[in-house]
Enzyme design. Structure first.
Site, PDB file in Angstrom:
ATOM      1  N   HIS A  59      -7.157  -6.053   2.102  1.00 23.67           N
ATOM      2  CA  HIS A  59      -5.837  -5.322   2.914  1.00 23.67           C
ATOM      3  C   HIS A  59      -5.325  -6.459   3.710  1.00 23.67           C
ATOM      4  CE1 HIS A  59      -6.909  -0.777   2.049  1.00 23.67           C
ATOM      5  NE2 HIS A  59      -7.937  -1.273   1.974  1.00 23.67           N
ATOM      6  N   ASN A  85     -12.972  -3.531   2.230  1.00 24.19           N
ATOM      7  CA  ASN A  85     -14.098  -2.434   2.652  1.00 24.19           C
ATOM      8  C   ASN A  85     -14.910  -2.504   1.227  1.00 24.19           C
ATOM      9  OD1 ASN A  85     -12.612  -1.423   4.714  1.00 24.19           O
ATOM     10  ND2 ASN A  85     -11.360  -0.345   3.550  1.00 24.19           N
ATOM     11  N   GLY A 139     -15.411   2.895   3.635  1.00 23.84           N
ATOM     12  CA  GLY A 139     -14.065   3.544   3.574  1.00 23.84           C
ATOM     13  C   GLY A 139     -13.329   3.230   2.064  1.00 23.84           C
ATOM     14  N   GLN A 140     -14.290   2.488   1.379  1.00 23.40           N
ATOM     15  CA  GLN A 140     -13.602   2.093  -0.046  1.00 23.40           C
ATOM     16  C   GLN A 140     -13.338   3.333  -0.951  1.00 23.40           C
ATOM     17  OE1 GLN A 140     -15.837  -0.818  -2.421  1.00 23.40           O
ATOM     18  NE2 GLN A 140     -14.068  -1.183  -3.779  1.00 23.40           N
ATOM     19  N   HIS A 174     -10.082  -5.373  -3.561  1.00 23.64           N
ATOM     20  CA  HIS A 174      -8.869  -5.663  -2.658  1.00 23.64           C
ATOM     21  C   HIS A 174      -8.890  -6.220  -1.394  1.00 23.64           C
ATOM     22  CE1 HIS A 174      -9.889  -1.314  -2.553  1.00 23.64           C
ATOM     23  NE2 HIS A 174      -9.035  -1.324  -1.536  1.00 23.64           N
ATOM     24  N   ASP A 208       0.757  -1.198   0.047  1.00 25.30           N
ATOM     25  CA  ASP A 208      -0.020   0.090  -0.159  1.00 25.30           C
ATOM     26  C   ASP A 208       0.880   1.113  -0.007  1.00 25.30           C
ATOM     27  OD1 ASP A 208      -3.196   0.480   0.760  1.00 25.30           O
ATOM     28  OD2 ASP A 208      -1.953   2.113   1.127  1.00 25.30           O
ATOM     29  N   ILE A 209       0.475   2.262  -0.878  1.00 28.13           N
ATOM     30  CA  ILE A 209       1.389   3.434  -0.983  1.00 28.13           C
ATOM     31  C   ILE A 209       1.385   4.237   0.413  1.00 28.13           C
ATOM     32  CG2 ILE A 209      -0.141   4.908  -1.985  1.00 28.13           C
ATOM     33  CD1 ILE A 209       1.397   5.545  -4.238  1.00 28.13           C
TER      34      ILE A 209
HETATM   35  P1  AMP Z   1      -9.753   1.298  -0.010  1.00 26.56           P
HETATM   36  O1  AMP Z   1      -9.935   2.677   0.952  1.00 26.56           O
HETATM   37  O2  AMP Z   1     -10.340   0.063   0.806  1.00 26.56           O
HETATM   38  O3  AMP Z   1     -10.139   1.526  -1.276  1.00 26.56           O
HETATM   39  O4  AMP Z   1      -8.170   1.118   0.000  1.00 26.56           O
HETATM   40  C1  AMP Z   1      -7.428   1.762  -1.307  1.00 26.56           C
HETATM   41  C2  AMP Z   1      -5.917   1.540  -0.749  1.00 26.56           C
HETATM   42  O5  AMP Z   1      -5.181   1.894  -1.827  1.00 26.56           O
HETATM   43  C3  AMP Z   1      -5.540   2.741   0.044  1.00 26.56           C
HETATM   44  O6  AMP Z   1      -5.014   2.107   1.553  1.00 26.56           O
HETATM   45  C4  AMP Z   1      -4.558   3.507  -0.657  1.00 26.56           C
HETATM   46  O7  AMP Z   1      -3.352   3.946   0.376  1.00 26.56           O
HETATM   47  C5  AMP Z   1      -3.964   2.433  -1.601  1.00 26.56           C
HETATM   48  N1  AMP Z   1      -3.638   3.076  -2.721  1.00 26.56           N
HETATM   49  C6  AMP Z   1      -4.170   3.999  -3.410  1.00 26.56           C
HETATM   50  N2  AMP Z   1      -3.394   4.248  -4.676  1.00 26.56           N
HETATM   51  C7  AMP Z   1      -2.222   3.342  -4.542  1.00 26.56           C
HETATM   52  C8  AMP Z   1      -1.120   3.062  -5.519  1.00 26.56           C
HETATM   53  N3  AMP Z   1      -0.909   3.870  -6.537  1.00 26.56           N
HETATM   54  N4  AMP Z   1      -0.327   2.162  -5.138  1.00 26.56           N
HETATM   55  C9  AMP Z   1      -0.613   1.417  -3.874  1.00 26.56           C
HETATM   56  N5  AMP Z   1      -1.622   1.772  -2.965  1.00 26.56           N
HETATM   57  C10 AMP Z   1      -2.309   2.590  -3.353  1.00 26.56           C
END
Ligand code: AMP
Ligand code: ZN
Length: 114
Positions: free
Chosen positions: A102, A87, A93-94, A100, A30-31
């Site tokens: 987590h 999520n 919080g999605q 995906h 995760d970024i």
């Molecule tokens: P969600 O809020 O469950 O949709 O999770 C989306 C996740 O994607 C968040 O934890 C972000 O930090 C992560 N995210 C968004 N953009 C990127 C990216 N380019 N590379 C890796 N993780 C990302």
């Protein structure tokens, strides 16, 4: 799907720190990590949310959790414990609408989640 961030990561069109991949899924860090280990496991197939899952996805969803199990062991968080969270939609919080898991671990987790 053309405009999906995670489809682009799966295709290698946008860089990500990949941890592991297989024919039908990809795992990357995760970024914006929320724990010492924070890995996202995605199917290569675009599925927007849990609400779009169909019976034919059952094996694929199982593979995502088996990937989480495997990566947790490799990250050394299997025994202390970890969380595998999906999520669904905005109120949960999605933010990225490509399903995906987590995988979070390496610190104490609170319950109930925020
Ligand atoms: P969600 O809020 O469950 O949709 O999770 C989306 C996740 O994607 C968040 O934890 C972000 O930090 C992560 N995210 C968004 N953009 C990127 C990216 N380019 N590379 C890796 N993780 C990302
Ligand atoms: Zn997608």
């Amino acid at each position: 799907m053309a405009d999906c961030l995670f489809c682009k990561i799966a295709a290698g069109e946008i860089p990500a720190e990949k941890v592991k991949e297989a024919d039908d899924w990809v795992a990357f860090r995760d970024i914006s990590p929320q724990a010492p280990t924070h890995v996202l496991i995605i199917p290569r197939e675009h599925i927007a949310t849990i609400n779009e899952l169909e019976p034919g996805h059952a094996e694929l969803v199982g593979k995502l959790f088996l990937a989480a199990q495997q990566i947790a062991a490799e990250e050394g968080i299997a025994e202390p414990g970890y969380r595998a969270v999906v999520n669904c939609n905005a109120q949960a919080g999605q933010a990225v609408f490509h399903i995906h898991v987590h995988l979070l671990g390496g610190r104490e987790m609170g319950w109930p989640p925020g």
